[in-house]
Write a protein that holds these residues in place. Structure first.
Motif, short mmCIF file in Angstrom:
data_model
loop_
_atom_site.label_atom_id
_atom_site.label_comp_id
_atom_site.label_asym_id
_atom_site.label_seq_id
_atom_site.Cartn_x
_atom_site.Cartn_y
_atom_site.Cartn_z
N ILE A 174 0.87 -1.18 0.00
CA ILE A 174 0.00 0.00 0.00
C ILE A 174 0.91 1.23 0.00
O ILE A 174 1.81 1.35 0.83
CB ILE A 174 -0.90 -0.02 1.24
N ARG A 175 0.68 2.11 -0.96
CA ARG A 175 1.56 3.28 -1.11
C ARG A 175 0.88 4.54 -0.58
O ARG A 175 -0.16 4.46 0.08
CB ARG A 175 1.99 3.41 -2.57
N GLY A 176 1.47 5.69 -0.86
CA GLY A 176 1.02 6.94 -0.26
C GLY A 176 -0.26 7.50 -0.86
O GLY A 176 -0.75 7.04 -1.89
N SER A 177 -0.80 8.53 -0.21
CA SER A 177 -2.10 9.10 -0.59
C SER A 177 -2.06 9.76 -1.97
O SER A 177 -3.04 9.71 -2.72
CB SER A 177 -2.57 10.10 0.46
N HIS A 178 -0.94 10.38 -2.33
CA HIS A 178 -0.83 11.00 -3.66
C HIS A 178 -0.93 9.93 -4.74
O HIS A 178 -1.65 10.09 -5.74
CB HIS A 178 0.48 11.78 -3.78
N ASN A 179 -0.23 8.82 -4.54
CA ASN A 179 -0.30 7.69 -5.48
C ASN A 179 -1.73 7.16 -5.56
O ASN A 179 -2.22 6.85 -6.65
CB ASN A 179 0.65 6.59 -5.00
N GLN A 180 -2.40 7.08 -4.41
CA GLN A 180 -3.77 6.58 -4.39
C GLN A 180 -4.69 7.44 -5.26
O GLN A 180 -5.51 6.92 -6.02
CB GLN A 180 -4.28 6.53 -2.96
N GLU A 181 -4.54 8.75 -5.16
CA GLU A 181 -5.39 9.63 -5.98
C GLU A 181 -5.10 9.46 -7.46
O GLU A 181 -6.00 9.56 -8.30
CB GLU A 181 -5.21 11.10 -5.55
N GLN A 182 -3.85 9.17 -7.79
CA GLN A 182 -3.51 8.90 -9.19
C GLN A 182 -4.18 7.61 -9.69
O GLN A 182 -4.62 7.54 -10.83
CB GLN A 182 -1.99 8.81 -9.35
N LEU A 183 -4.26 6.61 -8.82
CA LEU A 183 -4.96 5.37 -9.19
C LEU A 183 -6.45 5.65 -9.44
O LEU A 183 -7.03 5.15 -10.41
CB LEU A 183 -4.81 4.31 -8.09
N TRP A 184 -7.06 6.46 -8.58
CA TRP A 184 -8.47 6.81 -8.77
C TRP A 184 -8.66 7.56 -10.10
O TRP A 184 -9.63 7.30 -10.83
CB TRP A 184 -8.98 7.65 -7.61
N GLN A 227 -7.98 3.91 -17.68
CA GLN A 227 -6.63 3.35 -17.83
C GLN A 227 -6.44 2.09 -16.99
O GLN A 227 -5.57 1.27 -17.28
CB GLN A 227 -5.58 4.40 -17.42
N ILE A 228 -7.22 1.95 -15.92
CA ILE A 228 -7.27 0.72 -15.13
C ILE A 228 -8.62 0.08 -15.42
O ILE A 228 -9.66 0.75 -15.36
CB ILE A 228 -7.08 1.00 -13.63
N ASP A 229 -8.63 -1.20 -15.73
CA ASP A 229 -9.82 -1.85 -16.27
C ASP A 229 -10.80 -2.37 -15.24
O ASP A 229 -11.99 -2.48 -15.51
CB ASP A 229 -9.40 -3.04 -17.15
N MET A 230 -10.31 -2.72 -14.05
CA MET A 230 -11.18 -3.42 -13.10
C MET A 230 -10.60 -3.33 -11.69
O MET A 230 -9.43 -3.00 -11.51
CB MET A 230 -11.35 -4.88 -13.51
N VAL A 231 -11.46 -3.68 -10.71
CA VAL A 231 -11.06 -3.66 -9.30
C VAL A 231 -11.45 -5.00 -8.68
O VAL A 231 -12.57 -5.47 -8.86
CB VAL A 231 -11.74 -2.50 -8.54
N VAL A 232 -10.51 -5.61 -7.94
CA VAL A 232 -10.70 -6.94 -7.37
C VAL A 232 -10.27 -6.92 -5.91
O VAL A 232 -9.71 -5.95 -5.43
CB VAL A 232 -9.86 -7.98 -8.15
#
Length: 460
Positions: free
Chosen positions: A290-300, A307-312
């Motif tokens: 689990i990485r930092g909050s800035h990275n998390q917002e980039q994933l969202w 750009q990300i196809d699915m969540v599991v």
């Protein structure tokens, strides 16, 4: 309506039909969706008992294509009975079991048959199976495809268990040659060992020490390898549990160049961030980390942009002792997070605050996951002819995760005590009511899903 009974029709003021939420009645026959009627056109439903759920949302059941059940061999960690009950309680109507951490792993045709025998009569929801690619098993791949595995998973780094060794470049080329033309898919745990620039001498009880030991570059370098292989062989490839946003540009470039490449992220990378992990809280350990909050917002942002196809879930449980909770030593603790039961509310709690709609939930948790494992012709959508797999839930209601409402075999999870938005009321699998308001059907009604071989390699 009695648990385990066959549902003939479901009515709600909020049914997700296509991308639209509207009043509707779903007619069910022989376990399939027969018709979807507007709420005003009820003549066809008059002859059967209608399950009226008021204004609860009715959607396709969740298809969780990344679940470690661990049976046979490590059934004390989890098992088909407990895993699939937890799935049903979370609105998950289909799981796809990972080839590790069971003993034996699903890496030969014989082991695949053994896995199926162990799962028989134990599944409360429908279950498909991934195979595994390990050094030297390339000649087992086609027989496993013919027997119905959903595809294959490999590791580019130590898997955490010795019976599922990671592959070399040579192994990957051998496997890719076997998979060409089959329409199957190869899943990658995309981390590789890299030369660390500094000595690892931090406090092993501090999460920051563990995070520094698995830097983003491990994912970037691994995904570079994956994209090259995918372009070279034109075999469907999929990156599991992306934790870092840094490789997203590589993934986009490969897709634009014609790579049939997909990528998933997990509920824990979207819900948890490094800054909030307490010292010694090893229930938060997973790999990649689990990485930092800035990275998390980039994933969202990447999720919203497609750009990300699915969540599991990447449900990866173990016995409490393996989490080293007493010592709090991240370097020694088993890496894996249990969340199979809570994926839908975990996702919705965060996603609803970021402007995601119910149609996005279905796309990311049901439809795209079904496509990945070639189940999209009968799972993941409320469409006539598809399996009547439904989750009935209240997206506005809140609940608190407490040990007594966790149905996983082991209750260790970073989400204990967390309040989430979205309560699963009932779950229907192929027309059977398998879960309702905390209770389960008396016997498992799930079936094994064997995937017919397909040669269509189109990108999802």
């Amino acid at each position: 309506m009695e648990l385990g009974s066959t549902v003939r029709a479901v009515r709600s003021q909020r049914v997700l039909v296509g991308d639209e939420v509207k009043p509707a009645v779903i007619l069910i026959k022989d376990g399939k969706i027969c018709q979807i009627l507007s709420d005003r056109d009820l003549s066809a439903a008059d002859a059967c008992e209608v399950l009226d759920v008021g204004d609860s949302v009715v959607m396709p059941g969740v298809v969780d294509c990344h679940v470690h059940v661990n049976e046979p061999g490590r059934t004390s960690w989890e098992g088909f009975w407990t895993a699939t009950r937890a799935a049903a309680a979370g609105g998950v109507t289909t799981i796809v079991d990972m080839p590790l951490n069971s003993i034996p792993p699903t890496t030969t045709l014989g082991h695949f048959h053994e896995k199926q025998r162990e799962a028989t009569g134990q599944c409360f929801v429908d279950t498909a199976f991934w195979g595994g690619v390990i050094p030297g098993n390339q000649l087992e791949l086609r027989p496993m495809i013919q027997a119905g595995v959903a595809g294959f998973k490999c590791f580019l780094i130590h898997s955490g268990v010795d019976e599922f060794p990671h592959v070399t470049n040579s192994d990957l080329h051998s496997a890719m040659k076997q998979l060409q033309g089959t329409g199957s898919v190869l899943l990658f745990h995309a981390e590789i060992e890299v030369q660390q620039t500094s000595e690892e001498n931090g406090d092993p009880c501090q999460y920051s020490s563990f995070l520094q030991s698995r830097p983003d570059v491990m994912e970037v370098e691994a995904i570079q390898t994956v994209t090259e292989l995918c372009l070279q062989y034109q075999v469907r490839c999929h990156i599991v549990h992306l934790s870092s946003a840094k490789p997203l540009k590589l993934i986009q470039e490969a897709r634009q160049a014609g790579a049939p490449l997909t990528v998933e992220t997990t509920h824990h990378y979207l819900s948890l961030c490094a800054e909030n992990i307490p010292s010694g809280a090893t229930q938060f350990k997973c790999c990649p980390p689990i990485r930092g909050s800035h990275n998390q917002e980039q994933l969202w942002s990447a999720l919203k942009a497609g750009q990300i196809d699915m969540v599991v879930s990447d449900h990866s449980p173990c016995t409490p002792d393996l989490k080293r909770l007493e010592s709090g030593d991240f370097s020694q603790a088993w890496g894996g997070i249990s969340s199979l039961q809570f994926g839908l509310p975990l996702f919705w709690t965060s996603a609803s605050k970021r402007g995601f709609q119910l149609s996005d939930v279905v796309r990311l948790l049901s439809r795209k996951t079904a496509q990945l494992c070639s189940l999209d012709h009968h799972k993941g959508s409320l469409t006539p002819g598809f399996d009547a797999d439904l989750v009935i839930w209240d997206p506005e209601r809140e609940f608190k995760i407490e040990e007594e409402n966790v149905h996983h075999k082991n209750k260790v999870t970073p989400y204990l005590g967390v309040t989430l938005q979205g309560v699963v009321c009932s779950t229907i699998v192929r027309g059977h009511l398998v879960y309702s308001e905390g209770s389960f059907c008396p016997r498992p009604l799930g079936k094994h899903l064997l995937i017919p071989q397909r040669t269509n390699q189109a990108q999802l």
